[in-house]
Every structure is written in C-alpha cells, then in structure tokens.
Write a protein that holds these residues in place. Structure first.
Motif, PDB file in Angstrom:
ATOM      1  N   ALA A  61     -34.432 -23.661 -18.596  1.00 18.45           N
ATOM      2  CA  ALA A  61     -35.359 -23.507 -19.686  1.00 18.45           C
ATOM      3  C   ALA A  61     -35.117 -22.401 -20.642  1.00 18.45           C
ATOM      4  O   ALA A  61     -35.013 -22.723 -21.803  1.00 18.45           O
ATOM      5  N   LEU A  70     -34.165 -23.216 -24.681  1.00 24.19           N
ATOM      6  CA  LEU A  70     -35.140 -22.543 -25.789  1.00 24.19           C
ATOM      7  C   LEU A  70     -34.269 -21.603 -26.637  1.00 24.19           C
ATOM      8  O   LEU A  70     -34.214 -21.540 -27.795  1.00 24.19           O
ATOM      9  N   ALA A 108     -33.919 -28.498 -17.528  1.00 25.38           N
ATOM     10  CA  ALA A 108     -35.037 -28.426 -18.505  1.00 25.38           C
ATOM     11  C   ALA A 108     -35.739 -29.530 -18.887  1.00 25.38           C
ATOM     12  O   ALA A 108     -36.838 -29.294 -19.132  1.00 25.38           O
ATOM     13  N   PRO A 120     -42.881 -30.754 -16.851  1.00 22.96           N
ATOM     14  CA  PRO A 120     -43.414 -29.365 -17.018  1.00 22.96           C
ATOM     15  C   PRO A 120     -44.394 -29.204 -15.657  1.00 22.96           C
ATOM     16  O   PRO A 120     -44.596 -28.333 -15.176  1.00 22.96           O
ATOM     17  N   SER A 135     -43.852 -26.526 -13.083  1.00 26.42           N
ATOM     18  CA  SER A 135     -45.184 -25.599 -12.989  1.00 26.42           C
ATOM     19  C   SER A 135     -45.402 -25.278 -11.499  1.00 26.42           C
ATOM     20  O   SER A 135     -45.764 -24.329 -10.844  1.00 26.42           O
ATOM     21  N   LEU A 171     -42.888 -23.667  -9.264  1.00 31.09           N
ATOM     22  CA  LEU A 171     -42.689 -22.211  -9.574  1.00 31.09           C
ATOM     23  C   LEU A 171     -44.141 -21.673  -9.037  1.00 31.09           C
ATOM     24  O   LEU A 171     -43.983 -20.539  -8.129  1.00 31.09           O
ATOM     25  N   LEU A 172     -45.147 -22.291  -9.277  1.00 29.47           N
ATOM     26  CA  LEU A 172     -46.354 -21.398  -8.950  1.00 29.47           C
ATOM     27  C   LEU A 172     -46.675 -21.612  -7.365  1.00 29.47           C
ATOM     28  O   LEU A 172     -47.104 -20.557  -6.760  1.00 29.47           O
ATOM     29  N   ALA A 193     -44.617 -18.751  -5.547  1.00 32.77           N
ATOM     30  CA  ALA A 193     -44.332 -17.851  -6.483  1.00 32.77           C
ATOM     31  C   ALA A 193     -43.642 -16.582  -6.036  1.00 32.77           C
ATOM     32  O   ALA A 193     -42.760 -16.016  -6.615  1.00 32.77           O
ATOM     33  N   ARG A 246     -40.020 -15.385  -7.353  1.00 31.49           N
ATOM     34  CA  ARG A 246     -39.952 -14.092  -8.243  1.00 31.49           C
ATOM     35  C   ARG A 246     -38.837 -13.186  -7.477  1.00 31.49           C
ATOM     36  O   ARG A 246     -37.917 -12.655  -8.173  1.00 31.49           O
ATOM     37  N   LEU A 263     -35.456 -14.855  -8.812  1.00 31.33           N
ATOM     38  CA  LEU A 263     -35.297 -14.776  -9.863  1.00 31.33           C
ATOM     39  C   LEU A 263     -35.005 -13.117 -10.215  1.00 31.33           C
ATOM     40  O   LEU A 263     -33.908 -12.875 -10.843  1.00 31.33           O
ATOM     41  N   VAL A 318     -41.608 -16.282 -18.391  1.00 31.20           N
ATOM     42  CA  VAL A 318     -41.725 -17.126 -17.130  1.00 31.20           C
ATOM     43  C   VAL A 318     -42.087 -16.381 -16.072  1.00 31.20           C
ATOM     44  O   VAL A 318     -43.221 -16.569 -15.132  1.00 31.20           O
ATOM     45  N   ASP A 319     -41.466 -14.960 -15.716  1.00 27.97           N
ATOM     46  CA  ASP A 319     -41.880 -14.323 -14.481  1.00 27.97           C
ATOM     47  C   ASP A 319     -43.330 -14.033 -14.717  1.00 27.97           C
ATOM     48  O   ASP A 319     -44.193 -13.776 -13.677  1.00 27.97           O
ATOM     49  N   ALA A 344     -45.950 -15.312 -16.307  1.00 27.78           N
ATOM     50  CA  ALA A 344     -46.687 -16.180 -16.196  1.00 27.78           C
ATOM     51  C   ALA A 344     -46.672 -16.795 -14.387  1.00 27.78           C
ATOM     52  O   ALA A 344     -47.876 -17.071 -14.192  1.00 27.78           O
ATOM     53  N   ILE A 345     -45.909 -16.681 -13.850  1.00 27.99           N
ATOM     54  CA  ILE A 345     -45.572 -17.114 -12.281  1.00 27.99           C
ATOM     55  C   ILE A 345     -46.735 -15.816 -11.631  1.00 27.99           C
ATOM     56  O   ILE A 345     -47.590 -15.954 -10.850  1.00 27.99           O
ATOM     57  N   ALA A 346     -46.280 -14.524 -12.153  1.00 27.07           N
ATOM     58  CA  ALA A 346     -47.079 -13.495 -11.200  1.00 27.07           C
ATOM     59  C   ALA A 346     -48.447 -13.444 -11.712  1.00 27.07           C
ATOM     60  O   ALA A 346     -49.262 -13.405 -10.659  1.00 27.07           O
ATOM     61  N   GLY A 399     -50.030 -16.464 -12.254  1.00 29.28           N
ATOM     62  CA  GLY A 399     -50.455 -17.773 -11.813  1.00 29.28           C
ATOM     63  C   GLY A 399     -50.993 -18.570 -13.153  1.00 29.28           C
ATOM     64  O   GLY A 399     -51.857 -19.294 -12.791  1.00 29.28           O
ATOM     65  N   ASP A 400     -50.441 -18.229 -14.133  1.00 27.55           N
ATOM     66  CA  ASP A 400     -50.978 -18.862 -15.432  1.00 27.55           C
ATOM     67  C   ASP A 400     -50.144 -20.143 -15.575  1.00 27.55           C
ATOM     68  O   ASP A 400     -49.180 -20.416 -16.437  1.00 27.55           O
ATOM     69  N   ALA A 401     -50.739 -21.297 -15.066  1.00 26.36           N
ATOM     70  CA  ALA A 401     -50.172 -22.646 -15.053  1.00 26.36           C
ATOM     71  C   ALA A 401     -49.954 -23.091 -16.602  1.00 26.36           C
ATOM     72  O   ALA A 401     -49.011 -23.759 -16.814  1.00 26.36           O
ATOM     73  N   LEU A 451     -47.093 -21.420 -18.237  1.00 26.22           N
ATOM     74  CA  LEU A 451     -45.663 -21.988 -17.867  1.00 26.22           C
ATOM     75  C   LEU A 451     -45.461 -23.550 -18.050  1.00 26.22           C
ATOM     76  O   LEU A 451     -44.563 -23.673 -18.519  1.00 26.22           O
ATOM     77  N   ASN A 452     -46.464 -24.269 -18.131  1.00 31.03           N
ATOM     78  CA  ASN A 452     -46.312 -25.663 -18.740  1.00 31.03           C
ATOM     79  C   ASN A 452     -46.051 -25.584 -20.096  1.00 31.03           C
ATOM     80  O   ASN A 452     -45.107 -26.319 -20.641  1.00 31.03           O
ATOM     81  N   ILE A 478     -44.108 -23.169 -21.801  1.00 30.85           N
ATOM     82  CA  ILE A 478     -43.011 -22.857 -21.902  1.00 30.85           C
ATOM     83  C   ILE A 478     -42.192 -24.062 -21.413  1.00 30.85           C
ATOM     84  O   ILE A 478     -40.878 -24.213 -22.149  1.00 30.85           O
ATOM     85  N   LEU A 479     -42.263 -24.564 -20.344  1.00 24.75           N
ATOM     86  CA  LEU A 479     -41.408 -25.798 -19.880  1.00 24.75           C
ATOM     87  C   LEU A 479     -41.502 -27.031 -20.767  1.00 24.75           C
ATOM     88  O   LEU A 479     -40.474 -27.608 -20.724  1.00 24.75           O
ATOM     89  N   GLU A 480     -42.650 -27.136 -21.516  1.00 25.22           N
ATOM     90  CA  GLU A 480     -42.664 -28.416 -22.322  1.00 25.22           C
ATOM     91  C   GLU A 480     -41.937 -28.211 -23.427  1.00 25.22           C
ATOM     92  O   GLU A 480     -41.168 -28.925 -24.073  1.00 25.22           O
TER      93      GLU A 480
END
Lengths: 272, 272
Positions: free
Chosen positions: A184, A188, A213, A217, A221, A224-225, A228, A232, A235, B245-246, B248-250, B252-254, B257-258, B260-262
C-alpha cells in the motif's frame, strides 16, 4: 465424507470446488447470488446455515468478522461435526473455543492463498493447489479432529503445517499483513510521484511489489486490526531493516548495502 | 540500420534479440562466454569494443559502473553513430555528456524491464515487449538522435516515454529502488520469523512482495548509491505512509485504515 461450507466467497468457493472431487460438499452463503453461482458450478447448496447440518465437517469461510458468530451459531447443534474455520487471525477463534460448549470440536484450517478477485466468481480449485494450509488446534480440538483437518487440507491440494494460534498469528503478521502495508505504501508513493502515469512508467517489478495493495480494504483492515500486536511488532522489525538500508545509502557504504541485499537475496531464494 | 550493442547481459542480450528482427545487430561483451552464447543465438559478435564501430547507433548495456567509461571510450571515435545507454540512474551520464566531445550524440534509453536471472542466458526479446522505455535527452542530444532512440525502443517492442534525467531518476527511485529495499526488508523479516520454513509457509502474496529481493546485490547497491538523494526522499515518503498505517492500527482506527487501503487499491488498479 459429508463436508459443509459456510461462506462461498473466494476461499470457501475454492474449497468447495476442490473438495467436491472426493467428498459430498454442501454449501451456504448469505448472498443469494453466491448461492446461485455455486449451484451453477455443481455445488449442492442449501438455503440456511442450519441446513448444513448434520455433516462430518463444517468449514466456516465467511468474512473474518463473521467467523466467531458463525461458529457460535453452529457449536450448539454441531453434533459429531468437526467445525473448521479459515480465519487468517486465530486469537479471536482461540478465545471463543476456550468457552465453547463442551463436546464441540473446533480446528483452524487456514489456506495461505489468495488473489485479487473476490467472491465465488473468482474461486477455483487451482487457487489452493500446493498452498500451505496452516492447521491450528484450539482448546476444543482432539486428535481425530486434527486428523480430519489434515485430510481435508490435503484433499484440497494443500500442504499441511500444524502450528499454535500464537505461532500462526506471528507468521501471518509477517507473511501477509506487513507485505500488505508495504504494498500500500509503495502504490501510494508511486502514484503521487508519477501523477497518473503509473501504468505507462512502471515495469513488472513495481507491479509485483504492489499486487497485495489490491486486497479488499475491509479484509485488509480486519487482518491488521484483529492481529494488531503481532502486526506492529513485525512492522517495527521490517522498518529496522529499512533504517539500516537508509543509513548505508546516506553514508555511501556499498559493502554494508551489498551485505544486506545479499542476505535478503539468499532468504528469498528459499522460495524460488 | 546498423545497431551495435556493448554488453550482452540480460538487457543488452534482450535488446540484441529483439532488434535483430528489423536491424543488423552487432554485439560485444568483455566476457568470452557471453560472446559465445550470443553468437550461438545468431548475433553478429565482434571481439573488441572498438570493432562495434562504425554503426548508426551503439547501445551501451554494461553493468552500471561501466556505462560512463564505455561511453567515454566510444565518444571520440563514434563518428555519426548515436550513443545510447540503458543506465538506470541518469545523473552520472548527464554529467559526462555535458563535458563530452562536441559533435558526439548521447541519449538515454532505459527499458523498465527485468527478471531475476542474469546474463545472456536469461535474455529474451519477450522481456521487453510492451515495457516502458524511458528516453532521456542529455546535453549531447539532438532531434534526430531522440527520434532514433524512439524508433529503436518501439522496434524492440517497447512503449516510449520521454523525460528529463531529473524526472527519470525520481521515477526510478520510487518505482524500482524503494521497492527493492522493501522487498529486501520483507524477505529478511520473513526469514527471521519463520526460521527456515519460508518456502513451506508463504503463499503467492509474500512471493510477489519479495521477488525484487532476488536482484543482484551489485546492481541493487549501484541503483541505490548512484541515486542516493532521490532514493532517500522516496524511502522517507513511503515510510511516512507506514507511520500513518501504524498509528491507525495502534489506535484501532478502522476508518482511517480503510481509507488508506482504499486509496492504495485505487492507485494499484491503474496497473491491472
């Protein structure tokens, strides 16, 4: 044996097509179109989840967020059926299994396979051929259930590796989730830099590097979630190597760069 | 026309095989084995660099460190021959061309193509089919020389994009060099984590993501070091996205994350 499959998308559909050569396969999907497509491909399709039972095995191959609810719905009435699921993150299933009704049997069966398409239309038996299938015991596994999982994996054309849920989630973080985040970031960065000319400027190397990529999505997600902590950590580890590379470039240290690239090439040659 | 090629490795050999359908191709390589292989494949091979002249065009396709010395050796006696070179970093050639003998003509002709093999044995005309060829003017280019470069690119099966040396080096940093560093970091992280079981555990996604790690370490180091400033800038940009990305994972912001991946999936879909 009688194998039931809940969820007839890319993975469930491919399992249905692969397993119907040797087993009687019954399928269900909440989407009527998926049911129709599977029926047209010769799968015996039922109209409710409950109608998949009785069976010798039920494979839950729904989207990841629906795996535990589906296992829950099946667990009480599963009878002798072994419940399997293809979830690519094991911790939630492991937690559910620990509190599942005594007597039910649950085993993870995760094929490491994928492609950019989705749904039954993209499914094929060939997708699973020679792919690693990770067989993951839970608190509700026994020897017979593990053996059944191994048999189904091999009958679907896969190659079996048994690992714990914790090992599985560490492996998947490194081999699937982090590669997705890298793909991803590359896609980008590439798109920003060449501003609409990506297709006319990039070669096969960039295409391969960014193929993940194309992952949906929602699936990305969730991978990844739900995983986590492992994602992490992996990563962070991969980024430590990028730090080393960046330092070697900054200081013009060809020997250090060659050493890193040589170790990486050696690691990668194990695959080819 | 009479096309001479200095360096009969993967790229030079592929150009020789592709161009000999429409042109008289003469080749040279410092390695006698490469000369023998090229001769066996029907290329007209000479025993010295100088014997490539006279010609209408000489394509320098040596390893990257030898490109400028080879252009230098050819420049004084090139006569009417247009000198082309496939170097994947343009700045050194641009610097050389600015001080090259008046009257000689030099144009960059960089096919964005590759595979993991090396040498004439891995070369094939098919490698270049439909690939982007970046045609890069220098201080010693003129309209006729640019037109000749475009003709050869198309005759080799490629698709021409003209860009400046600065643009070229920015593009290659993002589309080739940074993907190589990412592939290397993934391959090493994977190998560390699964400890010898990479082949039995990884699927096609990991294989695609790490394929560039098979790049020869010498070529890879040269690409990174000769283009250090652009590579470090592109690496920093890609890492900024990994930071997002990291985070958003930390948290838990789905939704983040969605998003970015979209965006990444949309960028990547331009290629497929």
């Amino acid at each position: 044996m009688n194998v039931a499959i809940a969820g007839l998308g890319l993975i469930g559909g491919s399992l249905a097509l692969a397993l119907k050569e040797r087993h009687h396969v019954t399928g269900f999907d909440t989407d009527p179109n998926a049911r129709e497509s599977a029926r047209a491909a010769g799968i015996d399709v039922v109209e409710t989840l409950e109608a998949l039972l009785p069976a010798d095995a039920v494979i839950v191959a729904t989207p990841i967020h629906a795996v535990v609810p589906t296992l829950e719905a099946l667990a009480l009435r599963a009878g002798k059926a072994v419940l399997l699921d293809v979830a690519s993150v094991r911790a939630p299933v492991e937690a559910f299994a620990a509190t599942a009704p005594a007597g039910c049997r649950i085993v993870g069966l995760h094929p490491m396979a994928g492609r950019s398409g989705a749904g039954f239309g993209a499914a094929s038996a060939e997708l699973l051929m020679h792919r690693p299938f990770l067989v993951v015991p839970t608190a509700r596994s026994d020897t017979a259930a593990m053996a059944l999982a191994g048999t189904l994996a091999r009958d679907a054309g896969g190659e079996v590796t048994v690992c714990s849920a914790a090992q599985h989630d560490r492996i998947v973080a490194v081999l699937s989730a982090v590669p997705l985040t890298f793909a991803a970031a590359l896609a980008l960065t590439g798109a920003e830099t060449v501003d609409g000319n990506l297709a006319s400027l990039s070669g096969p190397g960039f295409g391969d590097s960014t193929r993940l990529a194309l992952t949906s999505p929602d699936l990305g997600s969730a991978m990844l979630l739900a995983n986590a902590e492992n994602v992490r950590a992996a990563l962070a580890r991969a980024r430590t190597i990028l730090d080393e590379v960046d330092r070697a470039i900054a200081s013009g240290d060809a020997a250090a760069l060659n050493a890193i690239l040589e170790r990486a090439a050696q690691a990668r040659r194990a695959l080819s």
